[in-house]
Design a protein around this motif. Structure first.
Motif, short mmCIF file in Angstrom:
data_model
loop_
_atom_site.label_atom_id
_atom_site.label_comp_id
_atom_site.label_asym_id
_atom_site.label_seq_id
_atom_site.Cartn_x
_atom_site.Cartn_y
_atom_site.Cartn_z
N LEU A 195 97.93 44.26 9.06
CA LEU A 195 97.08 45.38 9.60
C LEU A 195 95.57 45.17 8.97
O LEU A 195 94.71 45.41 9.41
CB LEU A 195 97.72 46.71 9.10
CG LEU A 195 97.04 47.94 9.43
CD1 LEU A 195 97.07 47.96 10.90
CD2 LEU A 195 97.80 49.27 8.73
N THR A 196 95.68 44.57 7.63
CA THR A 196 94.22 44.68 6.90
C THR A 196 93.55 43.60 7.59
O THR A 196 92.36 43.71 7.78
CB THR A 196 94.46 44.31 5.36
OG1 THR A 196 95.39 45.32 4.82
CG2 THR A 196 93.37 44.13 4.68
N LEU A 197 94.30 42.52 7.99
CA LEU A 197 93.42 41.24 8.44
C LEU A 197 92.82 41.58 9.80
O LEU A 197 91.85 41.15 10.28
CB LEU A 197 94.24 39.87 8.54
CG LEU A 197 94.84 39.59 7.23
CD1 LEU A 197 95.75 38.38 7.68
CD2 LEU A 197 93.96 38.92 6.43
N CYS A 198 93.35 42.56 10.51
CA CYS A 198 92.70 43.02 11.79
C CYS A 198 91.27 43.44 11.61
O CYS A 198 90.34 43.30 12.53
CB CYS A 198 93.47 43.97 12.31
SG CYS A 198 95.01 43.54 12.99
N SER A 199 90.93 43.94 10.36
CA SER A 199 89.36 44.44 10.27
C SER A 199 88.45 43.19 9.85
O SER A 199 87.37 43.67 9.77
CB SER A 199 89.36 45.69 9.01
OG SER A 199 89.88 44.93 7.81
N LEU A 200 89.13 42.20 9.59
CA LEU A 200 88.25 40.88 9.34
C LEU A 200 87.35 40.66 10.35
O LEU A 200 86.03 40.21 10.14
CB LEU A 200 88.87 39.68 8.74
CG LEU A 200 89.11 39.88 7.26
CD1 LEU A 200 90.09 38.38 6.83
CD2 LEU A 200 87.87 39.58 6.38
N PRO A 201 87.67 40.25 11.64
CA PRO A 201 86.68 39.94 12.62
C PRO A 201 85.47 41.10 12.63
O PRO A 201 84.37 40.64 13.02
CB PRO A 201 87.67 39.88 13.97
CG PRO A 201 89.15 39.54 13.49
CD PRO A 201 89.37 40.20 11.99
N ILE A 202 86.00 42.43 12.80
CA ILE A 202 84.86 43.15 12.79
C ILE A 202 83.88 43.04 11.74
O ILE A 202 82.73 43.35 12.10
CB ILE A 202 85.59 44.69 12.82
CG1 ILE A 202 86.75 44.79 13.91
CG2 ILE A 202 84.43 45.84 13.10
CD1 ILE A 202 87.46 46.24 13.93
#
Length: 606
Positions: A195-202
């Protein structure tokens, strides 16, 4: 040394910093490779330092998980309504303290080792640059800004030192933190980690867009900053001229235009770069909220998971911090590569040819100087001295005259071997100067230049520069001949007065000091380049008498614009466009009614 050649100065970088804007190397890989090669003697120490950094980082990374064990023990006891196992809790706390102490010790030794390496490397670079300066030909400095060379020995070496001392260990620490935090996040909860890694691309897309938008404004800011620095420097250095011509208002208007451009570009660049971190924090905070919500849902069925969420958020914060840290370090590495490139570029410049110490050393100097078909140009395709020949007998006083740019000072530079001639020969007592070392050639001459040079030190040290074994009496006698002894004795501390930028010494007095320096040197031959240009007429007469005494029995070369000062010269060389157009004494040249007569009469025409 005035070479009568306009140097091509490179633009100097502004001393002001640039947020999120880094100078890039032309060849990043090559620069880093050369820097790594220069660090080879310190590889073992660096490896130990980085190993200590990794161990210290790993120990600090384990702290949240150890704290989690204590929390789980206490939370489980309350949940099961049993007594807390204080022995186990204290045991874990002791491990926690031990890990904190060990982390500090490893970090301390890592810092200590890197500080030592940094000091040695920067010292070696500065020594190499300083030695390199002495081995470079004078023509190199005609095409380089002194400020640029100074920047290499100060700013660029400092940049390399800061990277070695901080960034190198920070790279290892940040990467270890980044990887270690990610591993510990997976260990604690793979669901929350994904869930945390989903914010990386943004975050990455946001950083890329903002950097591209801000970069063009940073370029405009630096250009405007360069313009405004130039205006301020010009106006302050020529403040009297601005006042005399009543140009204050015009100057202020010019300043306001550039200042306004700087304001607008600085505002946009700083705003865009400054908004990067708040936006990233906003995205990170949203991720924290999602982690808490999802973690809370999981904790409904598994209450002990609440402790895991606390540890996870700590690792998540560490993970997010390292992303920004790594981005910043990558920019710093770009600056370091650029600084390294400039340092190694300077160290690889072509040096003067190394001379054999077995060359001829003249003794019992007579002072016979002969130029035979000498040709020279600062650039190969632009010859400024054309097939020049002249013979100066021992003890003669030779004046070199001519309009600005005729090649007068260039002729002296060739005689001193500051530059190598393209063709022909220069002979001293029948020996080609190329058959002597540069040092031995220059030791034959005492020089007084139009551009005075005074270094920070006592008056006595300045006068005895290059001849430190001279006695106090010899120094004082030289000052008497130069008619500056009375002035020196009237100063606080007399000959022991310190000279620096704040010393209230006029340009004429500085020139008298350099004349005294030449007298103390007592070289077999003399070169006087407009030696009395900064003194009043009365003092000039006195110095001229002293010079006549000084030049007795010595071959001397006098470059003069005021032709009244060289009437008693044994020989006058009249130069025009790099050629000797007339030659003779004062009276014979006037009788010819040629170019010399034209120059002389123009100075005394009513």
């Amino acid at each position: 040394m005035n070479t009568e050649k306009t140097p091509k100065h490179k633009p100097q970088a502004s001393p002001m910093g640039r947020a999120m804007s880094f100078e890039k190397a032309k060849d990043f890989k090559k620069s880093i490779k050369l820097l790594s090669k220069s660090l080879r003697p310190h590889y073992v120490s660096i490896i130990f330092s980085l190993l200590f950094a990794i161990i210290g980082t790993v120990l600090s990374l384990l702290l949240p998980n150890v704290i989690k064990l204590v929390s789980e023990e206490i939370f489980s006891a309350f949940a099961l309504n049993i007594d807390v196992n204080m022995q186990k809790v204290m045991s874990i706390c002791l491990w926690l303290v031990a890990m904190c102490v060990l982390s500090f010790i490893f970090s301390y030794f890592q810092s200590y080792i890197m500080s030592g390496i940094t000091a040695k490397v920067t010292q070696r670079f500065r020594t190499q640059i300083s030695e390199k300066i002495n081995r470079l030909p004078l023509k190199y400095f005609d095409t380089q800004s002194f400020g640029d060379i100074l920047s290499r020995i100060t700013n660029d070496v400092d940049t390399i030192g800061q990277t070695l001392n901080q960034s190198l260990s920070s790279i290892v620490t940040s990467v270890t933190m980044f990887v270690g935090a990610l591993i510990m996040m997976f260990v604690n909860s793979w669901q929350l980690t994904l869930l945390t890694l989903c914010s990386l691309p943004i975050s990455m897309i946001l950083v890329t867009v903002l950097v591209k938008m801000s970069q063009k404004y940073f370029v405009k800011q630096q250009n405007s900053l360069g313009e405004i620095n130039g205006i301020v420097e010009e106006n302050y250095s020529a403040h009297n001229i601005v006042k005399v011509f009543n140009s204050e208002e015009k100057t202020q208007e010019q300043f306001e235009v550039v200042n306004k451009n700087l304001y607008s570009s600085a505002l946009l660049s700083q705003f865009l770069s400054g908004s990067m971190y708040p936006m990233m924090n906003f995205i990170n905070n949203l991720a924290y909220v999602l982690v808490c919500v999802v973690g809370g849902i999981i904790a409904i069925n598994n209450p002990i998971f609440a402790v895991t969420i606390i540890a996870f958020i700590q690792y998540m914060r560490i993970f997010n911090q390292q992303i920004g840290q790594i981005a910043q370090i990558s920019g710093t590495l770009q600056s370091t590569a650029a600084a390294s490139e400039r340092v190694f570029e300077f160290l690889s410049e072509q040096e003067q040819e190394v001379e054999s110490q077995d060359k001829i050393k003249l003794t019992n100097i007579k002072g016979l100087v002969e130029f035979k078909n000498v040709s020279f140009g600062y650039e190969k395709d632009k010859t400024i001295i054309h097939n020049f020949s002249a013979k100066i007998l021992p003890g003669q006083k030779v004046a070199i005259v001519g309009p600005t740019g005729a090649g007068k000072t260039t002729l002296v530079n060739l005689l001193m071997r500051f530059y190598e001639i393209d063709d022909g020969e220069i002979l001293i007592d029948g020996v080609n100067t190329k058959d002597m070392t540069r040092e031995s050639v220059r030791a034959l001459f005492g020089m007084v230049l139009q551009d005075t040079w005074i270094f920070e030190g006592t008056i006595r040290e300045n006068i005895s520069y290059g001849t430190p074994n001279k006695t106090d009496k010899e120094v004082e006698d030289a000052c008497c001949f130069a008619h500056i002894d009375h002035f020196i004795r009237s100063l606080p501390n007399g000959y022991d007065m310190m000279l620096d930028e704040t010393a209230n010494i006029s340009q004429g007095q500085r020139q008298l000091l350099t004349i005294a320096r030449a007298m103390v040197n007592n070289a077999p031959m003399l070169i006087l380049d407009e030696a009395t240009s900064s003194v009043d007429t009365r003092t000039e007469v006195l110095i001229q008498k002293a010079m006549d005494k000084l030049t007795e029995g010595r071959t001397s070369f006098v470059i003069a614009h005021r032709l009244s000062t060289i009437k008693n010269a044994d020989q006058i060389l009249v130069m025009k466009d790099g050629n000797i157009v007339e030659q003779g004494n004062h009276e014979s040249l006037l009788k010819k009614n040629g170019f010399y007569a034209e120059l002389y009469n123009s100075q005394f025409a009513e």
